[in-house]
Design an enzyme around this catalytic site. Sequence first.
Site, PDB file in Angstrom:
ATOM      1  CB  CYS A 177     -17.599  52.406  27.603  1.00  0.00           C
ATOM      2  SG  CYS A 177     -17.188  50.859  26.816  1.00  0.00           S
ATOM      3  CG  HIS A 210     -15.237  55.276  24.264  1.00  0.00           C
ATOM      4  ND1 HIS A 210     -14.574  55.395  25.458  1.00  0.00           N
ATOM      5  CD2 HIS A 210     -15.498  53.953  24.108  1.00  0.00           C
ATOM      6  CE1 HIS A 210     -14.425  54.203  26.001  1.00  0.00           C
ATOM      7  NE2 HIS A 210     -14.972  53.305  25.200  1.00  0.00           N
ATOM      8  CD  GLU A 239     -14.034  59.052  25.654  1.00  0.00           C
ATOM      9  OE1 GLU A 239     -15.275  59.203  25.607  1.00  0.00           O
ATOM     10  OE2 GLU A 239     -13.495  58.041  26.139  1.00  0.00           O
TER      11      GLU A 239
END
Lengths: 254, 200
Positions: free
Chosen positions: B78, B179, B181
């Site tokens: 990001c 993202h 994650e």
Amino acid sequence: MLSKRIIPCLDVDRGRVLKGVRFNGLRDAGDPVELACKYRDEGADELVFLDITASLEKRETLKKLVKDVASNLDIPFTVGGGIRSLEDARELLCSGADKVTVNTAAVEKPDLVSKMSKHFGSQCTVVSIDAKKTGNTPSGYEVYTYGARRPTGLDAVEWARRVEGLGAGEILLTSIDRDGTEDGYEINLTKMVCDSVNIPVIASGGCGRPEHILEVFVKTSADAALAASIFHYNTHPIPQVKEFLRVRGVVVRI
Amino acid sequence: MKMALLDYGVGNLYSITCALNRLGVEVKTVAEVKEGLDQDALILPGVGNFTPVAARLAEEKEILYDYVNSGRPLLGICLGLQILLDGSEEGEGRGLGIISGRALKLPSSVKTPHIGWNRLSMVKQHEFVDGIPEGSWVYFVHSYYPSLEERGLCLAETDYGLRFPSIVGRGALVGTQFHPEKSAEAGRLLLRNFLKMVKR
């Protein structure tokens, strides 16, 4: 194309998930981390945790909960409930929350919204608006604070516009009248707010059936639908809801 | 396997740390790039605002340049990807200039921030995107997107008001606008691919 999000909401009191009816009459619905993982596995797009603990150890228990959830979850989640300061927000974000949501504190100190947005980015700054139809304001919907107990005199639609200007990245809009009733989302309110802002809106309050979610996505430009009881009590599991929406042309992540 | 995660001092590093821990990676959080050079890889996380992060990294520009030019693995997530560009419409200050291009504001025809799950349209083969199915859902939270001068660096695109590069890569330098994650299966696969790149 961006999918519409399905968001189970978990009300948390001293580390347990509860579900209330119209902000009252709470029932125990389970362990937050366990439920979070179950929802993740079923395909929840995101989770919202609202802490309603009214005790001194609140901050520590909430931080621990956020850490436990973050270490087990690889989908985003939002945390709210009693966040009063930039420091409160920072603690939760640093414990693993993706977004934090403010409600009462935003009304009392609108500056907090701009500060949060400036320090952490608008993408983690969510403003929750609890609105009730009172007829006392131009749109007819009035903003309430302190867990839907205190009227503020603020107009819900104007307040939504204002928090967007302050840097909120998302609005979690709850109809107090519908919350816990399972009668469906308050479409009129949701539509008015969605049409007045250019940030994502999460519709909340009143979901009892997959049809209600379909209705809010078809009749308003809400980006996400939040629900609690239909998921907690397994009356309509997430995969079933998503399939229901998909075959009716709603873009969902499956 | 050990990776350095750069802490700009502005937010949530816990999620990415946990995601890497779950894959068996030890994470060392570092305040400066030079403290992380002894690790197997460097990660620039996706938190914060362009200007303060650019200011913070300005002093370490040379170190980062040398790091990338020596072919060592770097993952930007990001904002951590945007900071590798020349600059951003988000604010003042210059980016690192490691990837030519700028971060631009998403068009006003769509709601910003772009929050939620959107799809990947795969553009180019690269070991980072190995096995990622066309149309995979990944989680975005951003208001600016990377506009690249070299189209060849774009590994995948996403549609939101316009088509923008959502995964970029050049050798061991990779970045995602979303993202990983927070992106469930697809995110886990990307992080695992990054691990493989690092091991090699």
